[in-house]
Design an enzyme around this catalytic site. Sequence first.
Site, PDB file in Angstrom:
ATOM      1  N   ALA A  33      49.437  47.605  87.707  1.00  0.00           N
ATOM      2  CA  ALA A  33      48.136  47.174  87.187  1.00  0.00           C
ATOM      3  C   ALA A  33      48.368  45.898  86.368  1.00  0.00           C
ATOM      4  CB  ALA A  33      47.458  48.263  86.360  1.00  0.00           C
ATOM      5  N   LEU A  34      48.973  44.946  87.038  1.00  0.00           N
ATOM      6  CA  LEU A  34      49.501  43.766  86.351  1.00  0.00           C
ATOM      7  C   LEU A  34      48.400  42.865  85.790  1.00  0.00           C
ATOM      8  CD1 LEU A  34      52.353  42.768  88.847  1.00  0.00           C
ATOM      9  CD2 LEU A  34      52.468  44.281  86.845  1.00  0.00           C
ATOM     10  N   HIS A  38      52.092  40.691  81.837  1.00  0.00           N
ATOM     11  CA  HIS A  38      53.245  40.955  82.712  1.00  0.00           C
ATOM     12  C   HIS A  38      53.780  39.641  83.287  1.00  0.00           C
ATOM     13  CE1 HIS A  38      51.058  44.965  83.131  1.00  0.00           C
ATOM     14  NE2 HIS A  38      52.254  45.350  82.735  1.00  0.00           N
ATOM     15  N   GLU A 150      56.612  42.366  73.335  1.00  0.00           N
ATOM     16  CA  GLU A 150      56.457  42.800  71.938  1.00  0.00           C
ATOM     17  C   GLU A 150      55.192  43.619  71.744  1.00  0.00           C
ATOM     18  OE1 GLU A 150      58.966  39.290  69.706  1.00  0.00           O
ATOM     19  OE2 GLU A 150      56.799  39.328  69.442  1.00  0.00           O
ATOM     20  N   ARG A 189      45.659  49.525  80.263  1.00  0.00           N
ATOM     21  CA  ARG A 189      44.719  50.569  79.840  1.00  0.00           C
ATOM     22  C   ARG A 189      43.379  49.985  79.369  1.00  0.00           C
ATOM     23  NH1 ARG A 189      49.728  53.429  78.214  1.00  0.00           N
ATOM     24  NH2 ARG A 189      49.729  55.408  79.328  1.00  0.00           N
TER      25      ARG A 189
HETATM   26  P1  AMP Z   1      53.523  48.449  81.211  1.00  0.00           P
HETATM   27  O1  AMP Z   1      53.246  48.076  82.640  1.00  0.00           O
HETATM   28  O2  AMP Z   1      52.309  48.587  80.380  1.00  0.00           O
HETATM   29  O3  AMP Z   1      54.491  49.595  81.100  1.00  0.00           O
HETATM   30  O4  AMP Z   1      54.282  47.200  80.585  1.00  0.00           O
HETATM   31  C1  AMP Z   1      55.400  46.621  81.211  1.00  0.00           C
HETATM   32  C2  AMP Z   1      55.967  45.569  80.312  1.00  0.00           C
HETATM   33  O5  AMP Z   1      54.982  44.584  80.046  1.00  0.00           O
HETATM   34  C3  AMP Z   1      56.418  46.098  78.942  1.00  0.00           C
HETATM   35  O6  AMP Z   1      57.610  45.429  78.574  1.00  0.00           O
HETATM   36  C4  AMP Z   1      55.276  45.712  78.059  1.00  0.00           C
HETATM   37  O7  AMP Z   1      55.641  45.557  76.700  1.00  0.00           O
HETATM   38  C5  AMP Z   1      54.881  44.389  78.648  1.00  0.00           C
HETATM   39  N1  AMP Z   1      53.506  44.041  78.277  1.00  0.00           N
HETATM   40  C6  AMP Z   1      52.401  44.800  78.439  1.00  0.00           C
HETATM   41  N2  AMP Z   1      51.326  44.174  77.936  1.00  0.00           N
HETATM   42  C7  AMP Z   1      51.769  42.991  77.421  1.00  0.00           C
HETATM   43  C8  AMP Z   1      51.143  41.893  76.763  1.00  0.00           C
HETATM   44  N3  AMP Z   1      49.844  41.892  76.498  1.00  0.00           N
HETATM   45  N4  AMP Z   1      51.910  40.846  76.387  1.00  0.00           N
HETATM   46  C9  AMP Z   1      53.249  40.851  76.640  1.00  0.00           C
HETATM   47  N5  AMP Z   1      53.893  41.847  77.271  1.00  0.00           N
HETATM   48  C10 AMP Z   1      53.169  42.908  77.661  1.00  0.00           C
END
Ligand code: AMP
Length: 279
Positions: A33-34, A38, A150, A189
Amino acid sequence: MARLIHTIQQIRQQVDDLRAQGKRVALVPTMGALHDGHLALVEAASKQADAVLVSIFVNPLQFGPNEDLQRYPRQLQQDKHMLDALAQVTAIFAPSADEMYPKGFDTNIVAGELAKRLCGAARPGHFDGVCTVVTKLVHIIQPDCMAFGEKDFQQLRIIEQCMADLNLPVDILRVPTLRERDGLAMSSRNQYLSVDERATAPQLYATLQSAAEAIARGQKVQDVLAHSLRTLNEKGFDPVDYLALCDEKLYEIAAYQPNARLFVAAYLGSTRLIDNIAV
Ligand code: AMP
């Protein structure tokens, strides 16, 4: 175009091919769900490597029994389309749950003290699941570096600790949080939010910012946190799981110190949002 790979055997072959060409390999682990956050990780990773691999895996181990595993957005074709636009992405590793955890799978990484606070308190076992899947990905792909956001600062710190403790030779890149124009931290989310909730959501970051400024001005931390908590409740964030000033090791602190960060997790309707900022 990014190659879409579903099996461990094939991704290992892909990595072997890259290594044979002398390439430095980066991995960006995601649950798909990029969004642009990401893509910022891909961008940061590509500066440190010749080839970037992105994993997309909604990891069942990191969801609690009453969490959103079933509901979590899955949109692989759309994700692939986004990554195809980036020349740096060589392949997408999107394994099935059975590929990662075949019948009889019986070993877990247990995260330590860092995982007991903040989100760890509300989500028991969550960071064990994160550490287990990331450790598996590191063994499968053996990347030179990995990028983490972060946005999930506690996760980032726990992964750094896990990689160091297990002597896994991988550099961790910290990537600043990417935000919508109104300040809301990008998150997969955010799709859950209703129109009204989406209009309220930026107040989470706005409240963190005001609190950080007040603390930086020297106001008493306890007063600032109490005031901010009331503000969040008034805006409709209920419950607030935590709002805390923490040091680099994520221990709560009662006064400002260098590297202090403010952390928040709060519900808007049924959606749990998290954010954090440096003070
Ligand atoms: P997720 O797909 O939510 O598990 O996130 C995968 C990676 O993307 C993790 O390292 C998250 O911290 C990073 N990530 C998610 N949202 C953001 C954002 N808004 N800014 C920077 N990195 C993000």
